[in-house]
Motif scaffolding. Structure first.
Motif, PDB file in Angstrom:
ATOM      1  N   PRO A 120       0.976  -1.317  -0.371  1.00 33.01           N
ATOM      2  CA  PRO A 120       0.102  -0.276  -0.596  1.00 33.01           C
ATOM      3  C   PRO A 120       0.854   1.610   0.080  1.00 33.01           C
ATOM      4  O   PRO A 120       2.143   1.301   0.615  1.00 33.01           O
ATOM      5  CB  PRO A 120      -1.127   0.163   1.331  1.00 33.01           C
ATOM      6  N   ASP A 121       0.407   1.952  -0.660  1.00 29.04           N
ATOM      7  CA  ASP A 121       0.888   3.936  -0.766  1.00 29.04           C
ATOM      8  C   ASP A 121       0.426   3.872   0.909  1.00 29.04           C
ATOM      9  O   ASP A 121      -0.196   4.140   1.129  1.00 29.04           O
ATOM     10  CB  ASP A 121       0.767   5.074  -1.387  1.00 29.04           C
ATOM     11  N   SER A 122       1.741   5.067   1.351  1.00 28.39           N
ATOM     12  CA  SER A 122       1.368   5.665   2.412  1.00 28.39           C
ATOM     13  C   SER A 122       1.677   6.810   2.442  1.00 28.39           C
ATOM     14  O   SER A 122       2.361   7.500   1.357  1.00 28.39           O
ATOM     15  CB  SER A 122       2.856   4.833   3.294  1.00 28.39           C
ATOM     16  N   ILE A 123       0.985   7.783   3.404  1.00 27.02           N
ATOM     17  CA  ILE A 123       2.308   8.849   3.823  1.00 27.02           C
ATOM     18  C   ILE A 123       2.572   9.370   4.891  1.00 27.02           C
ATOM     19  O   ILE A 123       2.379   8.798   6.403  1.00 27.02           O
ATOM     20  CB  ILE A 123       1.060   9.880   3.767  1.00 27.02           C
ATOM     21  N   VAL A 124       3.270  10.215   5.161  1.00 27.24           N
ATOM     22  CA  VAL A 124       4.439  11.056   6.283  1.00 27.24           C
ATOM     23  C   VAL A 124       4.813  11.796   6.574  1.00 27.24           C
ATOM     24  O   VAL A 124       4.877  12.629   5.552  1.00 27.24           O
ATOM     25  CB  VAL A 124       6.274   9.407   6.371  1.00 27.24           C
TER      26      VAL A 124
END
Length: 226
Positions: A50-54
């Motif tokens: 999955p894509d993630s956002i940090v």
């Protein structure tokens, strides 16, 4: 490493995704940069990568796995590039997006609602910190105090008798009932009289009737007696 991962697993984040991201971010973080929150996509279909956002205290980083998870693309935006952040809650998760000052809009969908709310709140806090920091560092233009100069009327300038002590070349007899008309020696004047005398000398200087050096000498003499 496990303790570091645990603090990002409070809202159902995928542990494997978090572990992969944090291991790669260790080499990407700048000096004094700290991870504030990590949100991970959660689709209905099983998503291995999955894509993630940090979100850190310095920027937003979009993490997108490539080549079956063997590599990962990182795209980052510093907080001073970001114009605003938005959250849209859908039936299946939420969509978090933000706009940049160059009119670019970036979004990542299928973020669990609680995670989306957390990154939205964290982003607002960082933008608020940036805004107030800029206000405090902005140079303060000092207010220029405008000195009000009292203009003397023409009759006050020409009527020297009002600002100059009377001086006569001929001695006049002193009347017993007019002793007050005789000018006292400077050393015998009261504090109020000395102050009035100093004001008279200042008026003479302002009107060009005496020189600055003369005024300074007279001023020094009077101040020594006050």
């Amino acid at each position: 490493m496990k303790d570091q991962i645990k603090k990002f697993l409070n809202e159902e984040q995928d542990p494997k995704a978090i572990e992969k991201i944090t291991s790669k971010l260790n080499d990407l973080l700048m000096k004094n940069e700290e991870i504030g929150y990590i949100a991970v996509q959660k689709k209905l279909a099983i998503t291995v990568f999955p894509d993630s956002i940090v979100l850190t205290n310095k920027r937003i980083i979009i993490c997108q796995p490539k080549n079956l998870g063997l590599s990962m693309d990182f795209t980052d935006y510093t907080w001073d590039q970001i114009e605003g952040t938005f959250v849209k809650e859908n039936i299946l998760g939420s969509e978090f997006s933000f706009s940049t000052k160059t009119d670019l809009t970036v979004s990542i969908d299928y973020i669990p609602k609680i995670q989306a709310r957390k990154i939205y709140t964290y982003a607002k806090e960082q933008l608020d910190i940036l805004k107030h920091g800029a206000e405090q560092s902005a140079p303060v233009v000092p207010e220029v105090a405008v000195e009000e100069i009292e203009e003397m009327e023409t009759e006050e300038v020409t009527n020297y008798a009002e600002i100059m002590p009377a001086v006569s070349n001929h001695a006049e007899p002193v009347q017993e009932n007019n002793i007050a008309s005789v000018e006292k020696p400077t050393s015998e004047l009261t504090q109020d009289e000395l102050f009035a005398k100093l004001q008279n000398y200042k008026k003479l200087l302002d009107n060009g009737l005496i020189l600055q050096g003369e005024y300074d000498a007279l001023k020094k003499e009077i101040l020594s007696l006050m």
